[in-house]
Design a protein around this motif. Structure first.
Motif, mmCIF file in Angstrom:
data_model
loop_
_atom_site.group_PDB
_atom_site.id
_atom_site.type_symbol
_atom_site.label_atom_id
_atom_site.label_comp_id
_atom_site.label_asym_id
_atom_site.label_seq_id
_atom_site.Cartn_x
_atom_site.Cartn_y
_atom_site.Cartn_z
ATOM 1 N N PRO A 1 50.609 -63.281 28.099
ATOM 2 C CA PRO A 1 49.556 -63.298 27.083
ATOM 3 C C PRO A 1 49.782 -62.309 25.954
ATOM 4 N N VAL A 2 50.447 -61.183 26.255
ATOM 5 C CA VAL A 2 50.748 -60.227 25.181
ATOM 6 C C VAL A 2 51.717 -60.853 24.189
ATOM 7 N N ILE A 3 52.761 -61.499 24.704
ATOM 8 C CA ILE A 3 53.743 -62.133 23.826
ATOM 9 C C ILE A 3 53.083 -63.222 22.980
ATOM 10 N N GLU A 4 52.234 -64.031 23.598
ATOM 11 C CA GLU A 4 51.545 -65.076 22.844
ATOM 12 C C GLU A 4 50.686 -64.476 21.735
ATOM 13 N N SER A 5 50.035 -63.358 22.037
ATOM 14 C CA SER A 5 49.181 -62.710 21.031
ATOM 15 C C SER A 5 50.002 -62.111 19.900
ATOM 16 N N LEU A 6 51.204 -61.633 20.236
ATOM 17 C CA LEU A 6 52.034 -60.981 19.224
ATOM 18 C C LEU A 6 52.765 -61.972 18.329
ATOM 19 N N LYS A 7 52.938 -63.205 18.800
ATOM 20 C CA LYS A 7 53.719 -64.179 18.021
ATOM 21 C C LYS A 7 53.158 -64.369 16.625
ATOM 22 N N GLY A 8 51.832 -64.432 16.537
ATOM 23 C CA GLY A 8 51.224 -64.639 15.223
ATOM 24 C C GLY A 8 51.531 -63.524 14.249
ATOM 25 N N PHE A 9 51.622 -62.296 14.757
ATOM 26 C CA PHE A 9 51.936 -61.165 13.885
ATOM 27 C C PHE A 9 53.416 -61.145 13.517
ATOM 28 N N LEU A 10 54.271 -61.494 14.477
ATOM 29 C CA LEU A 10 55.711 -61.441 14.246
ATOM 30 C C LEU A 10 56.174 -62.471 13.232
ATOM 31 N N THR A 11 55.463 -63.576 13.133
ATOM 32 C CA THR A 11 55.864 -64.641 12.216
ATOM 33 C C THR A 11 55.055 -64.648 10.927
ATOM 34 N N ALA A 12 54.138 -63.711 10.793
ATOM 35 C CA ALA A 12 53.288 -63.676 9.595
ATOM 36 C C ALA A 12 54.107 -63.303 8.365
ATOM 37 N N THR A 13 53.724 -63.838 7.221
ATOM 38 C CA THR A 13 54.440 -63.553 5.975
ATOM 39 C C THR A 13 53.569 -62.880 4.919
ATOM 40 N N SER A 14 52.266 -62.802 5.153
ATOM 41 C CA SER A 14 51.383 -62.203 4.152
ATOM 42 C C SER A 14 51.523 -60.687 4.139
ATOM 43 N N GLU A 15 51.310 -60.098 2.971
ATOM 44 C CA GLU A 15 51.451 -58.655 2.804
ATOM 45 C C GLU A 15 50.442 -57.887 3.647
ATOM 46 N N GLU A 16 49.219 -58.407 3.762
ATOM 47 C CA GLU A 16 48.182 -57.700 4.508
ATOM 48 C C GLU A 16 48.484 -57.615 6.003
ATOM 49 N N MET A 17 49.384 -58.477 6.473
ATOM 50 C CA MET A 17 49.750 -58.469 7.892
ATOM 51 C C MET A 17 50.981 -57.615 8.167
ATOM 52 N N ARG A 18 51.563 -57.037 7.125
ATOM 53 C CA ARG A 18 52.824 -56.301 7.297
ATOM 54 C C ARG A 18 52.701 -55.143 8.287
ATOM 55 N N SER A 19 51.621 -54.373 8.179
ATOM 56 C CA SER A 19 51.470 -53.227 9.081
ATOM 57 C C SER A 19 51.294 -53.689 10.524
ATOM 58 N N LEU A 20 50.568 -54.791 10.729
ATOM 59 C CA LEU A 20 50.400 -55.312 12.078
ATOM 60 C C LEU A 20 51.720 -55.858 12.619
ATOM 61 N N GLN A 21 52.540 -56.405 11.742
ATOM 62 C CA GLN A 21 53.851 -56.886 12.162
ATOM 63 C C GLN A 21 54.707 -55.732 12.678
ATOM 64 N N THR A 22 54.638 -54.600 11.979
ATOM 65 C CA THR A 22 55.375 -53.413 12.418
ATOM 66 C C THR A 22 54.895 -52.938 13.778
ATOM 67 N N THR B 1 40.588 -55.576 26.915
ATOM 68 C CA THR B 1 40.035 -55.166 25.622
ATOM 69 C C THR B 1 41.035 -55.399 24.500
ATOM 70 N N MET B 2 42.284 -55.036 24.753
ATOM 71 C CA MET B 2 43.313 -55.179 23.737
ATOM 72 C C MET B 2 43.557 -56.640 23.395
ATOM 73 N N LEU B 3 43.686 -57.498 24.408
ATOM 74 C CA LEU B 3 43.953 -58.912 24.159
ATOM 75 C C LEU B 3 42.782 -59.574 23.446
ATOM 76 N N SER B 4 41.572 -59.184 23.817
ATOM 77 C CA SER B 4 40.398 -59.732 23.150
ATOM 78 C C SER B 4 40.393 -59.357 21.677
ATOM 79 N N ALA B 5 40.736 -58.092 21.369
ATOM 80 C CA ALA B 5 40.770 -57.648 19.975
ATOM 81 C C ALA B 5 41.846 -58.376 19.185
ATOM 82 N N LEU B 6 43.008 -58.565 19.795
ATOM 83 C CA LEU B 6 44.111 -59.242 19.109
ATOM 84 C C LEU B 6 43.784 -60.701 18.806
ATOM 85 N N ASN B 7 43.079 -61.349 19.720
ATOM 86 C CA ASN B 7 42.890 -62.793 19.622
ATOM 87 C C ASN B 7 41.622 -63.221 18.903
#
Length: 289
Positions: free
Chosen positions: A245-266, A206-212
């Motif tokens: 798969p968790v790491i792959e899903s998190l990469k997009g958040f860790l490298t994001a630069t937009s303000e709206e993604m800041r909370s997800l990056q945290t 469920t978590m991976l599906s939501a992330l991706n």
């Protein structure tokens, strides 16, 4: 409180405060705890932490509405009044709210159960735990978000004051296919490795599906099972197959630069820190190398 009982004031007081506790807000408005959270932290009004801060904080904030004070009256009674005398008068009113077709009355009944947890903990544990926990579990699958939020708040109060284990809450949520409730409940789960094992595949799927796949940022900010220490500490090596798969899903958040993604990056960083502590250096080490 003895004066209240001596002069038979308990029933009139409860009859006066229950309509306040279960009242619907004015048209076009919402109760503070039910409002969308626009503070930029990625949480929403169905988050237990957001709800508790607004509904039960007692911190002198603007959230102290008449409904908040009505709940405080019941809380004070629970702390200072013999539970047998309180429950005799209170539970018929609470049950009427819980069985109502009005979602705000159902919410009021759940808030009542929640604030009883501290002062009447022993009475509830010995005489009413099963029925009250069943009521809260059922509320987690209510069709109305206002009721679900109140149910999660009650679940948190039960966890804090009654020291109950919540595997049956997970089972209830899975049985009703309410993955959002499962994610919201993770904060309050206390489990062993053997207990979490049957639920882990569905949680991770469920978590991976939501992330991706989810486009809604609020859905993508659902609590991640590996980021909840109680779940991660119990699962430990059971999380290893899900690590890539968790790491792959998190990469997009860790490298994001937009303000709206800041909370997800945290949140992504929080998840990584918990994983690093629980799955072991042999698995996590190569990632940091």
């Amino acid at each position: 409180m003895q004066t209240v009982l001596k002069h038979k004031l308990l029933s009139p007081i409860l009859q006066a405060i229950f309509p306040v506790l279960s009242a619907a807000p004015p048209p076009g408005q919402e109760d503070p705890e039910d409002e969308e959270n626009d503070n930029g932290d990625g949480s929403d009004s169905e988050s237990p932490k957001h709800y508790a801060a607004q509904a039960g904080g007692g911190d002198g904030s603007d959230s102290e509405s008449p409904k908040h004070y009505a709940a405080q009256v019941i809380d004070t009674m629970a702390l200072h009044m013999p539970p047998e005398k309180l429950f005799q008068q209170l539970m018929p009113l609470a049950q009427a709210c819980l069985s109502s077709g009005n979602p705000y009355e159902r919410k009021g009944g759940l808030m009542c159960l929640a604030v009883l947890a501290e002062g009447c903990a022993d009475h509830i544990r010995t005489k009413m735990l099963s029925s009250m926990l069943q009521t809260v579990c059922q509320s987690l699958s209510d069709s109305n978000q206002v009721v679900r939020s109140a149910g999660l708040f009650a679940l948190g109060q039960f966890s804090e004051h009654l020291q109950v284990r919540h595997l049956n809450v997970l089972q209830s949520a899975f049985d009703r296919a309410r993955a959002r409730v499962v994610m919201g409940s993770m904060e309050y789960v206390t489990v062993t490795r053997e207990e979490i094992a049957p639920y882990l595949p569905t949680l991770m799927e469920t978590m991976l599906s939501a992330l991706n796949t989810a486009e809604d940022l609020k859905i993508r900010s659902w609590p991640c099972p590996p980021s909840e220490p109680s779940v991660a500490n119990a699962a430990k090596e059971l999380l290893v197959p899900y690590f890539p798969p968790v790491i792959e899903s998190l990469k997009g958040f860790l490298t994001a630069t937009s303000e709206e993604m800041r909370s997800l990056q945290t949140q992504a960083l929080d998840t990584l820190s918990v994983l690093a502590r629980t799955i072991g250096k042999d698995v996590f080490g190569p990632l940091a190398a």
